[in-house]
Design a protein around this motif. Structure first.
Motif, PDB file in Angstrom:
ATOM      1  N   ARG A  64       3.735  -4.451  11.344  1.00  0.00           N
ATOM      2  CA  ARG A  64       4.629  -3.454  11.930  1.00  0.00           C
ATOM      3  C   ARG A  64       5.092  -4.009  13.266  1.00  0.00           C
ATOM      4  N   SER A  65       6.282  -3.614  13.641  1.00  0.00           N
ATOM      5  CA  SER A  65       6.779  -3.963  14.968  1.00  0.00           C
ATOM      6  C   SER A  65       7.438  -2.722  15.547  1.00  0.00           C
ATOM      7  N   GLY A  66       7.515  -2.690  16.836  1.00  0.00           N
ATOM      8  CA  GLY A  66       8.135  -1.534  17.475  1.00  0.00           C
ATOM      9  C   GLY A  66       7.209  -0.337  17.520  1.00  0.00           C
ATOM     10  N   SER A  67       7.794   0.835  17.430  1.00  0.00           N
ATOM     11  CA  SER A  67       7.068   2.098  17.579  1.00  0.00           C
ATOM     12  C   SER A  67       6.122   2.360  16.409  1.00  0.00           C
ATOM     13  N   PRO A  68       4.909   2.838  16.695  1.00  0.00           N
ATOM     14  CA  PRO A  68       3.968   3.159  15.626  1.00  0.00           C
ATOM     15  C   PRO A  68       4.260   4.502  14.939  1.00  0.00           C
ATOM     16  N   GLN A  69       5.387   5.109  15.225  1.00  0.00           N
ATOM     17  CA  GLN A  69       5.712   6.409  14.640  1.00  0.00           C
ATOM     18  C   GLN A  69       5.859   6.349  13.127  1.00  0.00           C
ATOM     19  N   ARG A  70       6.222   5.174  12.582  1.00  0.00           N
ATOM     20  CA  ARG A  70       6.376   5.038  11.133  1.00  0.00           C
ATOM     21  C   ARG A  70       5.039   4.863  10.427  1.00  0.00           C
ATOM     22  N   GLY A  71       3.968   4.858  11.171  1.00  0.00           N
ATOM     23  CA  GLY A  71       2.646   4.648  10.591  1.00  0.00           C
ATOM     24  C   GLY A  71       2.141   3.247  10.891  1.00  0.00           C
ATOM     25  N   THR A  72       0.864   3.065  10.647  1.00  0.00           N
ATOM     26  CA  THR A  72       0.258   1.768  10.930  1.00  0.00           C
ATOM     27  C   THR A  72       0.476   0.819   9.754  1.00  0.00           C
ATOM     28  N   ALA A  73       0.280  -0.452  10.019  1.00  0.00           N
ATOM     29  CA  ALA A  73       0.447  -1.466   8.972  1.00  0.00           C
ATOM     30  C   ALA A  73      -0.529  -1.232   7.830  1.00  0.00           C
ATOM     31  N   GLU A  74      -1.776  -0.913   8.150  1.00  0.00           N
ATOM     32  CA  GLU A  74      -2.773  -0.696   7.095  1.00  0.00           C
ATOM     33  C   GLU A  74      -2.462   0.541   6.245  1.00  0.00           C
ATOM     34  N   GLU A  75      -1.818   1.521   6.821  1.00  0.00           N
ATOM     35  CA  GLU A  75      -1.441   2.719   6.056  1.00  0.00           C
ATOM     36  C   GLU A  75      -0.383   2.416   4.999  1.00  0.00           C
ATOM     37  N   SER A  76       0.304   1.293   5.140  1.00  0.00           N
ATOM     38  CA  SER A  76       1.355   0.946   4.179  1.00  0.00           C
ATOM     39  C   SER A  76       0.803   0.360   2.880  1.00  0.00           C
ATOM     40  N   VAL A  77      -0.499   0.139   2.814  1.00  0.00           N
ATOM     41  CA  VAL A  77      -1.114  -0.343   1.576  1.00  0.00           C
ATOM     42  C   VAL A  77      -1.453   0.889   0.734  1.00  0.00           C
ATOM     43  N   ASP A  78      -0.527   1.241  -0.158  1.00  0.00           N
ATOM     44  CA  ASP A  78      -0.697   2.436  -0.982  1.00  0.00           C
ATOM     45  C   ASP A  78      -1.260   2.072  -2.365  1.00  0.00           C
ATOM     46  N   ALA A  79      -1.455   3.083  -3.203  1.00  0.00           N
ATOM     47  CA  ALA A  79      -2.047   2.882  -4.530  1.00  0.00           C
ATOM     48  C   ALA A  79      -1.217   1.916  -5.371  1.00  0.00           C
ATOM     49  N   ARG A  80       0.104   1.994  -5.273  1.00  0.00           N
ATOM     50  CA  ARG A  80       0.971   1.088  -6.026  1.00  0.00           C
ATOM     51  C   ARG A  80       0.744  -0.354  -5.596  1.00  0.00           C
ATOM     52  N   LYS A  81       0.642  -0.584  -4.285  1.00  0.00           N
ATOM     53  CA  LYS A  81       0.437  -1.939  -3.773  1.00  0.00           C
ATOM     54  C   LYS A  81      -0.933  -2.474  -4.191  1.00  0.00           C
ATOM     55  N   ILE A  82      -1.940  -1.624  -4.147  1.00  0.00           N
ATOM     56  CA  ILE A  82      -3.283  -2.036  -4.561  1.00  0.00           C
ATOM     57  C   ILE A  82      -3.274  -2.466  -6.026  1.00  0.00           C
ATOM     58  N   ARG A  83      -2.631  -1.667  -6.897  1.00  0.00           N
ATOM     59  CA  ARG A  83      -2.533  -2.033  -8.323  1.00  0.00           C
ATOM     60  C   ARG A  83      -1.822  -3.367  -8.505  1.00  0.00           C
ATOM     61  N   GLN A  84      -0.731  -3.544  -7.786  1.00  0.00           N
ATOM     62  CA  GLN A  84       0.047  -4.782  -7.904  1.00  0.00           C
ATOM     63  C   GLN A  84      -0.767  -5.999  -7.450  1.00  0.00           C
ATOM     64  N   ARG A  86      -4.083  -6.289  -7.309  1.00  0.00           N
ATOM     65  CA  ARG A  86      -5.177  -6.510  -8.267  1.00  0.00           C
ATOM     66  C   ARG A  86      -4.668  -7.166  -9.551  1.00  0.00           C
ATOM     67  N   GLN A  87      -3.535  -6.704 -10.050  1.00  0.00           N
ATOM     68  CA  GLN A  87      -2.961  -7.272 -11.269  1.00  0.00           C
ATOM     69  C   GLN A  87      -2.579  -8.739 -11.051  1.00  0.00           C
ATOM     70  N   THR A  88      -1.955  -9.028  -9.941  1.00  0.00           N
ATOM     71  CA  THR A  88      -1.547 -10.396  -9.632  1.00  0.00           C
ATOM     72  C   THR A  88      -2.771 -11.285  -9.425  1.00  0.00           C
ATOM     73  N   ALA A  89      -3.805 -10.765  -8.788  1.00  0.00           N
ATOM     74  CA  ALA A  89      -5.052 -11.517  -8.619  1.00  0.00           C
ATOM     75  C   ALA A  89      -5.668 -11.833  -9.982  1.00  0.00           C
ATOM     76  N   GLY A  90      -5.561 -10.898 -10.919  1.00  0.00           N
ATOM     77  CA  GLY A  90      -6.062 -11.136 -12.267  1.00  0.00           C
ATOM     78  C   GLY A  90      -5.360 -12.307 -12.934  1.00  0.00           C
ATOM     79  N   VAL A  91      -4.055 -12.408 -12.737  1.00  0.00           N
ATOM     80  CA  VAL A  91      -3.291 -13.536 -13.289  1.00  0.00           C
ATOM     81  C   VAL A  91      -3.764 -14.834 -12.643  1.00  0.00           C
ATOM     82  N   TYR A  92      -3.925 -14.830 -11.328  1.00  0.00           N
ATOM     83  CA  TYR A  92      -4.390 -16.026 -10.620  1.00  0.00           C
ATOM     84  C   TYR A  92      -5.765 -16.447 -11.133  1.00  0.00           C
ATOM     85  N   LEU A  93      -6.672 -15.492 -11.256  1.00  0.00           N
ATOM     86  CA  LEU A  93      -8.024 -15.807 -11.725  1.00  0.00           C
ATOM     87  C   LEU A  93      -7.991 -16.388 -13.132  1.00  0.00           C
ATOM     88  N   HIS A  94      -7.174 -15.819 -13.977  1.00  0.00           N
ATOM     89  CA  HIS A  94      -7.068 -16.309 -15.355  1.00  0.00           C
ATOM     90  C   HIS A  94      -6.566 -17.758 -15.380  1.00  0.00           C
TER      91      HIS A  94
END
Length: 130
Positions: A64-84, A86-94
């Motif tokens: 994040r840059s600028g004002s923290p009003q949009r939320g913190t950087a860590e808050e931007s890791v949502d359920a969709r991003k976690i799934r993506q 994990r799925q991509t890591a699975g491909v790498y591991l395979h």
């Protein structure tokens, strides 16, 4: 959020690259061995893949840059991003790490707050984030 010369704003890509560079420097200074940067496949991209203490770590870098009003950087890791990630890591591991035990894998987040000149205001490493 502009360049010192001319007031041209930094691009999203430049901000992301600055945050990933800061994360890489931080990780290597703490004994991580970086294996990959921006590893891509059809399901997505992994920002950093590293080895640490005989384990494999997939690191999502958020900034994040600028004002923290949009939320913190860590808050931007949502359920969709976690799934993506994990799925991509699975491909790498395979493809590259078939024999590795699930116990030796972790998913971390590095949250970087950038100043207007892209210097690092703060960096937070969340081990085992998801």
């Amino acid at each position: 959020m502009s360049r010192a010369s001319g007031g041209i704003p930094y691009t999203r890509r430049e901000k992301g690259a600055a945050a990933e560079q800061a994360a890489s420097l931080y990780l290597t200074s703490r004994g991580y061995r970086i294996l990959e940067h921006n590893w891509r496949c059809r399901s997505g991209e992994l920002d950093i893949i590293a080895e640490y203490e005989a384990g494999l770590v997939f690191i999502e870098v958020r900034s994040r840059s600028g004002s923290p009003q949009r939320g913190t950087a860590e808050e931007s890791v949502d359920a969709r991003k976690i799934r993506q990630v994990r799925q991509t890591a699975g491909v790498y591991l395979h493809q590259y790490q078939e024999g590795i035990s699930q116990a030796n894998i972790s998913f971390d987040v590095i949250a970087v707050q950038l100043n207007a000149d892209l210097s690092v205001a703060s960096l937070r490493h969340i081990r085992g984030a998801f």
